[in-house]
Design a protein around this motif. Structure first.
Motif, PDB file in Angstrom:
ATOM      1  N   LEU A  10      65.670 -10.829  58.669  1.00  0.00           N
ATOM      2  CA  LEU A  10      64.466 -10.242  59.261  1.00  0.00           C
ATOM      3  C   LEU A  10      64.447 -10.355  60.787  1.00  0.00           C
ATOM      4  N   SER A  11      65.601 -10.557  61.418  1.00  0.00           N
ATOM      5  CA  SER A  11      65.622 -10.816  62.858  1.00  0.00           C
ATOM      6  C   SER A  11      65.000  -9.678  63.663  1.00  0.00           C
ATOM      7  N   TRP A  12      65.341  -8.431  63.323  1.00  0.00           N
ATOM      8  CA  TRP A  12      64.770  -7.305  64.067  1.00  0.00           C
ATOM      9  C   TRP A  12      63.291  -7.141  63.768  1.00  0.00           C
ATOM     10  N   VAL A  13      62.899  -7.447  62.564  1.00  0.00           N
ATOM     11  CA  VAL A  13      61.477  -7.363  62.217  1.00  0.00           C
ATOM     12  C   VAL A  13      60.684  -8.409  63.002  1.00  0.00           C
ATOM     13  N   VAL A  14      61.266  -9.593  63.209  1.00  0.00           N
ATOM     14  CA  VAL A  14      60.614 -10.635  64.005  1.00  0.00           C
ATOM     15  C   VAL A  14      60.338 -10.130  65.414  1.00  0.00           C
ATOM     16  N   LEU A  15      61.321  -9.488  66.028  1.00  0.00           N
ATOM     17  CA  LEU A  15      61.139  -8.962  67.382  1.00  0.00           C
ATOM     18  C   LEU A  15      60.080  -7.868  67.411  1.00  0.00           C
ATOM     19  N   ARG A  16      60.090  -6.987  66.409  1.00  0.00           N
ATOM     20  CA  ARG A  16      59.093  -5.911  66.363  1.00  0.00           C
ATOM     21  C   ARG A  16      57.687  -6.486  66.172  1.00  0.00           C
ATOM     22  N   LEU A  17      57.573  -7.458  65.275  1.00  0.00           N
ATOM     23  CA  LEU A  17      56.261  -8.037  64.993  1.00  0.00           C
ATOM     24  C   LEU A  17      55.715  -8.804  66.198  1.00  0.00           C
ATOM     25  N   SER A  18      56.589  -9.371  66.997  1.00  0.00           N
ATOM     26  CA  SER A  18      56.146 -10.131  68.175  1.00  0.00           C
ATOM     27  C   SER A  18      55.751  -9.226  69.337  1.00  0.00           C
ATOM     28  N   LEU A  19      56.070  -7.937  69.263  1.00  0.00           N
ATOM     29  CA  LEU A  19      55.832  -7.048  70.404  1.00  0.00           C
ATOM     30  C   LEU A  19      54.839  -5.930  70.090  1.00  0.00           C
ATOM     31  N   VAL A  20      55.067  -5.175  69.018  1.00  0.00           N
ATOM     32  CA  VAL A  20      54.287  -3.958  68.769  1.00  0.00           C
ATOM     33  C   VAL A  20      52.797  -4.236  68.579  1.00  0.00           C
ATOM     34  N   PRO A  21      52.381  -5.140  67.673  1.00  0.00           N
ATOM     35  CA  PRO A  21      50.936  -5.371  67.510  1.00  0.00           C
ATOM     36  C   PRO A  21      50.247  -5.860  68.782  1.00  0.00           C
ATOM     37  N   SER A  22      50.947  -6.678  69.572  1.00  0.00           N
ATOM     38  CA  SER A  22      50.347  -7.187  70.811  1.00  0.00           C
ATOM     39  C   SER A  22      50.117  -6.063  71.809  1.00  0.00           C
ATOM     40  N   VAL A  23      51.084  -5.172  71.938  1.00  0.00           N
ATOM     41  CA  VAL A  23      50.937  -4.039  72.866  1.00  0.00           C
ATOM     42  C   VAL A  23      49.790  -3.143  72.409  1.00  0.00           C
ATOM     43  N   VAL A  24      49.714  -2.876  71.110  1.00  0.00           N
ATOM     44  CA  VAL A  24      48.635  -2.034  70.590  1.00  0.00           C
ATOM     45  C   VAL A  24      47.281  -2.675  70.854  1.00  0.00           C
ATOM     46  N   GLU A  25      47.150  -3.958  70.546  1.00  0.00           N
ATOM     47  CA  GLU A  25      45.862  -4.630  70.744  1.00  0.00           C
ATOM     48  C   GLU A  25      45.482  -4.690  72.213  1.00  0.00           C
TER      49      GLU A  25
ATOM     50  N   PRO B  55      56.654 -16.542  55.373  1.00  0.00           N
ATOM     51  CA  PRO B  55      56.250 -17.574  56.331  1.00  0.00           C
ATOM     52  C   PRO B  55      57.234 -17.709  57.497  1.00  0.00           C
ATOM     53  N   THR B  56      58.519 -17.615  57.212  1.00  0.00           N
ATOM     54  CA  THR B  56      59.522 -17.671  58.280  1.00  0.00           C
ATOM     55  C   THR B  56      59.336 -16.530  59.266  1.00  0.00           C
ATOM     56  N   LEU B  57      59.092 -15.327  58.768  1.00  0.00           N
ATOM     57  CA  LEU B  57      58.890 -14.154  59.617  1.00  0.00           C
ATOM     58  C   LEU B  57      57.737 -14.370  60.583  1.00  0.00           C
ATOM     59  N   VAL B  58      56.599 -14.804  60.074  1.00  0.00           N
ATOM     60  CA  VAL B  58      55.403 -14.937  60.916  1.00  0.00           C
ATOM     61  C   VAL B  58      55.543 -16.107  61.887  1.00  0.00           C
ATOM     62  N   MET B  59      56.066 -17.242  61.402  1.00  0.00           N
ATOM     63  CA  MET B  59      56.186 -18.414  62.278  1.00  0.00           C
ATOM     64  C   MET B  59      57.190 -18.169  63.405  1.00  0.00           C
ATOM     65  N   ALA B  60      58.288 -17.495  63.107  1.00  0.00           N
ATOM     66  CA  ALA B  60      59.288 -17.233  64.143  1.00  0.00           C
ATOM     67  C   ALA B  60      58.755 -16.259  65.187  1.00  0.00           C
ATOM     68  N   ALA B  61      57.963 -15.280  64.757  1.00  0.00           N
ATOM     69  CA  ALA B  61      57.444 -14.286  65.694  1.00  0.00           C
ATOM     70  C   ALA B  61      56.317 -14.843  66.558  1.00  0.00           C
ATOM     71  N   ALA B  62      55.636 -15.906  66.085  1.00  0.00           N
ATOM     72  CA  ALA B  62      54.457 -16.413  66.791  1.00  0.00           C
ATOM     73  C   ALA B  62      54.793 -16.902  68.197  1.00  0.00           C
ATOM     74  N   SER B  63      55.872 -17.673  68.328  1.00  0.00           N
ATOM     75  CA  SER B  63      56.204 -18.225  69.652  1.00  0.00           C
ATOM     76  C   SER B  63      56.646 -17.133  70.616  1.00  0.00           C
ATOM     77  N   ILE B  64      57.390 -16.143  70.114  1.00  0.00           N
ATOM     78  CA  ILE B  64      57.813 -15.039  70.978  1.00  0.00           C
ATOM     79  C   ILE B  64      56.607 -14.221  71.416  1.00  0.00           C
ATOM     80  N   ASP B  65      55.677 -14.015  70.511  1.00  0.00           N
ATOM     81  CA  ASP B  65      54.454 -13.286  70.830  1.00  0.00           C
ATOM     82  C   ASP B  65      53.682 -13.976  71.950  1.00  0.00           C
TER      83      ASP B  65
END
Length: 578
Positions: A166-181, A234-244
């Motif tokens: 899920l490495s690419w999904v982690v990067l997308r999740l850490s960036l796209v929702p934040s930019v939209v919000e 859980p791994t997906l969300v926790m890994a993306a949190a710090s990058i976000d």
């Protein structure tokens, strides 16, 4: 008794050694008690052990004695600051009451952090705890220490296979929702609150960051119970949190610099990518070091690994922050724990990695009320104005809806069903730590500029509102909806425990020289003896009963014989007279 007199129940030496805090599923199988934050004995201050009232009393007395000793030391060193009415004393009261409030919420199924957060808000706004300038940095540093503990726990819990997939999904999740919000918040704040567009984007950057302090504890608890583990949610969300958080903090610094013309804008723009790179490299270096040092055969390997990992986590967070790359430290902390844990799992087969993890579970029990109690004290309800609150709620509501929609869309195409996508969206909106940290910075920078102070006050008000609404609601939704929306991994527990038991027995046999322990491990018959003279078992009881019965019969016979002697003597004398 002899050295071979070994108890075979759960208090045996082998059980104690095996019971290293390895986290098990909550099915109740296995020989170790659970060590997650809701089910462990260590996370309950008044745990009723074995149904005995003494378990309650002894735990309460131990914790009370520990609290008095710590207070006595602080009072001896700090003087009036630690005395009744002092800042340190009031902070101690906050931590104790927050811990008790968290314990009170556990039976209801609500996350303990909710009670801790509300206690902090209450004590701040009734005037009990007003931190002076001297103790504001102390509170901030305590929050960072607590954050290090939960970040390390998150890193130890990451699934390497899921993270790779899920490495690419982690990067997308850490960036796209934040930019939209951030974009939605900027235009909504411009239209509803009258903020200039640049100030709107500043507010958007503040609100775009998800809170690891709220998300990670709830996800760790679900992961410990097997929810979402098979697909790595859980791994997906926790890994993306710090990058976000790094993205949001870096963007905030850029916009703040543009508004107040602080420093080189080029360096501020580069600070985000540099922070990611620095955090990643330092985390990998620390993790690789911990893989091989100390040696896995060291008798104190678990203790040394725990201390070193915690110390390096603190150095990463505080050291990188001192260099000016705020947000890179938490990323490095998670990466270091993950790299080290992955290496330990490959090297060791005796559960050492799980024992290190259980150490941080215990530390989290101590620091959880510290973190959320202090976060609660950052919320000043007096700055909330009715009109601003109403418009702010409207702005926040729409931005959160768009964030959840974009989060669900971001994880599309990775094999998640609609329930799991909904859970990711729900887990991706709580806010607390970042907003409490950077929300007041704009107001500090605007001092002396009346118009800027007005705008900065609105930013601070909406930041407080976001924490007040999203932190408790998000924690409750993650905790209550997680078991309903996520699939639970079913492990072959008997086979898993049997395999692990064989490895543990082999390890213990190779390390122990105690003959009693070796006899117990090899399943030899355990025999209680009286200093080696005779065995203490049912045969002894049989011999005692038989001997007592025999001697009773003999005594009865003697008694009957003695009772007949006077009569016989009288008969003899009468015969002689006649």
């Amino acid at each position: 008794m002899s050295s071979s007199d070994v108890s075979s129940d759960n208090t045996s030496y082998t059980y104690t050694m095996c019971n290293g805090g390895d986290e098990r599923s909550d099915s109740g199988l296995g020989f170790e008690p659970r060590m997650d934050e809701h089910d462990s004995q260590s996370s309950r201050p008044f745990y009723l052990q074995h149904g005995k009232l003494w378990g309650v009393a002894s735990r309460a007395l131990a914790l009370g004695a520990l609290g008095l000793v710590v207070w006595g030391v602080l009072f001896s060193v700090m003087g009036s600051d630690a005395g009744p009415g002092g800042q340190l004393f009031r902070m101690g009261v906050l931590f104790v009451v927050a811990h008790l409030a968290g314990c009170a919420l556990r039976p209801s199924g609500l996350p303990p952090l909710l009670g801790m957060l509300l206690v902090g808000i209450l004590l701040r706004n009734v005037g009990f705890l007003q931190l002076s300038d001297h103790f504001v940095p102390v509170a901030a540093n305590l929050r960072k220490v607590a954050l290090v503990v939960i970040l390390i726990r998150a890193g130890l819990g990451l699934d390497p296979a899921a993270l790779k997939r899920l490495s690419w999904v982690v990067l997308r999740l850490s960036l796209v929702p934040s930019v939209v919000e951030a974009t939605v918040v900027a235009f909504m704040a411009h239209g509803l609150l009258g903020l200039p567009l640049l100030w709107g984007f500043l507010l958007g950057c503040v609100l775009a960051a998800v809170s690891p302090a709220v998300v990670i504890p709830c996800l760790c608890n679900l992961q410990d119970k097997g929810y979402g583990k098979r697909k790595g949610i859980p791994t997906l969300v926790m890994a993306a949190a710090s990058i976000d958080d790094i993205n949001a903090i870096s963007a905030f610094g850029i916009v703040l610099g543009i508004i107040f013309s602080q420093g080189s804008q080029t360096m501020q723009i580069l600070q985000g990518p540099l922070g990611l790179l620095i955090g990643l490299l330092l985390g990998v270096a620390a993790g690789l070091f911990l893989r091989y040092i100390p040696d896995k055969k060291d008798s104190q390997v678990v203790v040394l690994r725990t201390i070193l990992l915690g110390s390096m986590g603190l150095l990463l967070v505080f050291g990188v922050d001192a260099l000016g790359y705020t947000g890179a430290g938490p990323l490095g902390c998670i990466v270091a724990a993950f790299v080290a844990s992955h290496g330990w799992t490959a090297q060791d087969s005796d559960g050492s990695q799980n024992s290190v993890s259980s150490g941080f579970v215990t530390l989290w029990v101590v620091f959880q009320p510290v973190l959320f109690g202090l976060i609660g004290t950052e919320i000043n309800l007096s700055v909330l104005e009715a009109e601003t609150v109403g418009l702010g709620i409207a702005c926040l509501s729409l931005s959160l809806v768009m964030r959840m929609v974009s989060s669900a869309a971001t994880v599309a195409g990775v094999g998640l069903n609609w329930k799991e996508k909904l859970f990711v969206a729900i887990a991706w909106f709580p806010k607390a730590t970042v907003q409490a940290a950077i929300g007041p910075l704009a107001l500090d920078a605007a001092r002396g500029q009346p118009e800027a102070v007005e705008y900065a006050s609105i930013v601070l008000t909406i930041s407080v509102l976001a924490i007040l609404i999203t932190a408790p609601i998000g924690a409750v939704l993650i905790t209550t909806l997680g078991p309903r929306l996520l699939q639970r991994e079913r492990l072959d527990l008997p086979r898993t425990l049997a395999n692990r038991t064989a490895v543990l027995v082999h390890k213990l046999l190779s390390k122990t020289t105690d003959p009693a322990v070796r006899e117990e491990l090899l399943h030899r018959k355990v025999q209680f003896t009286a200093c080696g003279f005779f065995p203490l078992d049912f045969t002894l009881l049989y011999s005692i009963v038989g001997a007592v019965t025999t001697y009773l019969v003999i005594l009865i016979q003697f008694q009957l014989s003695f009772s007949n002697i006077p009569n016989n003597s009288a008969v003899t004398s009468n015969n002689s007279v006649s």
